[in-house]
Design a protein around this motif. Structure first.
Motif, short mmCIF file in Angstrom:
data_model
loop_
_atom_site.label_atom_id
_atom_site.label_comp_id
_atom_site.label_asym_id
_atom_site.label_seq_id
_atom_site.Cartn_x
_atom_site.Cartn_y
_atom_site.Cartn_z
N GLU A 179 0.83 -1.21 0.00
CA GLU A 179 0.00 0.00 0.00
C GLU A 179 0.87 1.26 0.00
O GLU A 179 0.56 2.24 -0.69
CB GLU A 179 -0.92 -0.02 1.22
N GLU A 180 1.98 1.24 0.77
CA GLU A 180 2.89 2.40 0.80
C GLU A 180 3.50 2.62 -0.57
O GLU A 180 3.58 3.76 -1.05
CB GLU A 180 3.99 2.17 1.83
N ILE A 181 3.95 1.53 -1.19
CA ILE A 181 4.57 1.66 -2.52
C ILE A 181 3.56 2.19 -3.53
O ILE A 181 3.88 3.05 -4.37
CB ILE A 181 5.14 0.30 -2.96
N GLU A 182 2.33 1.67 -3.45
CA GLU A 182 1.30 2.12 -4.39
C GLU A 182 0.97 3.59 -4.17
O GLU A 182 0.74 4.33 -5.14
CB GLU A 182 0.05 1.25 -4.22
N ALA A 183 0.96 4.00 -2.87
CA ALA A 183 0.70 5.42 -2.58
C ALA A 183 1.84 6.28 -3.13
O ALA A 183 1.60 7.36 -3.71
CB ALA A 183 0.55 5.63 -1.08
N GLU A 184 3.07 5.83 -2.91
CA GLU A 184 4.21 6.58 -3.44
C GLU A 184 4.18 6.62 -4.96
O GLU A 184 4.49 7.65 -5.59
CB GLU A 184 5.52 5.94 -2.97
N GLN A 185 3.79 5.49 -5.57
CA GLN A 185 3.70 5.45 -7.02
C GLN A 185 2.64 6.40 -7.54
O GLN A 185 2.84 7.10 -8.55
CB GLN A 185 3.36 4.01 -7.47
N ALA A 186 1.51 6.46 -6.82
CA ALA A 186 0.45 7.39 -7.22
C ALA A 186 0.93 8.83 -7.12
O ALA A 186 0.63 9.67 -7.99
CB ALA A 186 -0.79 7.17 -6.35
N ALA A 187 1.68 9.13 -6.03
CA ALA A 187 2.21 10.49 -5.87
C ALA A 187 3.20 10.81 -6.99
O ALA A 187 3.20 11.92 -7.55
CB ALA A 187 2.88 10.63 -4.51
N LEU A 188 4.06 9.86 -7.32
CA LEU A 188 5.02 10.07 -8.41
C LEU A 188 4.30 10.27 -9.74
O LEU A 188 4.71 11.11 -10.56
CB LEU A 188 5.97 8.88 -8.51
#
Length: 215
Positions: A179-188
């Motif tokens: 979930e953290e990686i997906e959130a970071e990916q969404a932010a990127l």
């Protein structure tokens, strides 16, 4: 109080069999009989003093002797020696024994019956107690085995629970990181999209300025 044992006798296959047991049902179970031999007339309770003494010395143990013989009952009996002589010869032997013993039996039958009625009660009680003791030993052994199986099941269940808990914990950790990686990916992705929009606007202005400079 231990249940008093009685001596039962039958003929199965090549052997006469006898046992000291607390009931007819117990005797049938020990013989491995699939039907009620007593109802069929193939088994009976005996008060023969020699047979009673032999079985009471080994309560619960099936004793044997060759079928049709009058020898002693033992745990290991040999096969009958007249199996190949034909039915007629065996019948003649039985009739001969019957005739030869009839005269002596006239004098001994009453004493034998009287002696059988006077079998030592103390020996009978001792045999019954030995039978009950063996039954208690077997029951204790069964309980011990059941307890061991219960402990093994508890150990296995605990190991399964520990492994399952570790798996669940690792799965939750993995899902949280994902979930953290997906959130970071969404932010990127959002930053990349914003950067692309800013660049498109800047590029258009600069291109327009370049065209005017060339005119």
């Amino acid at each position: 109080m231990p249940k008093k044992l009685k001596t039962y006798q039958t003929s199965l296959g090549f052997y006469d069999q006898a046992i000291a047991a607390p009931s007819m049902k117990a005797a049938l179970q020990a013989w491995g009989a699939s039907s009620n031999l007593f109802h069929q007339g193939a088994a009976k309770e005996t008060d023969d003093p020699d047979i009673v003494a032999a079985t009471m010395a080994k309560p619960g143990v099936v004793l044997r002797r060759p079928v049709g013989s009058d020898g002693p009952f033992t745990e290991s009996a040999e096969l009958p020696t007249d199996l190949g002589d034909g039915e007629g010869k065996s019948e003649r032997k039985r009739k001969s024994r019957s005739k030869s013993n009839s005269r002596s039996n006239k004098r001994t039958v009453k004493p034998a019956r009287k002696a059988s009625r006077k079998i030592d009660d103390q020996a009978a009680r001792k045999a019954a107690a030995a039978f009950e003791k063996e039954e208690r030993r077997r029951e204790a052994e069964r309980r011990k085995e059941e307890a061991a199986r219960a402990r093994e099941r508890a150990r296995r269940d605990k190991a399964i629970a520990t492994a399952q808990s570790a798996l669940d914990r690792a799965r939750r950790e993995h899902e949280a990181r994902t979930e953290e990686i997906e959130a970071e990916q969404a932010a990127l992705d959002a930053r990349a999209e914003a950067e692309q929009g800013r660049w498109d606007k800047q590029r258009m202005k600069l291109e327009q300025a370049l065209r005017r400079a060339r005119e």
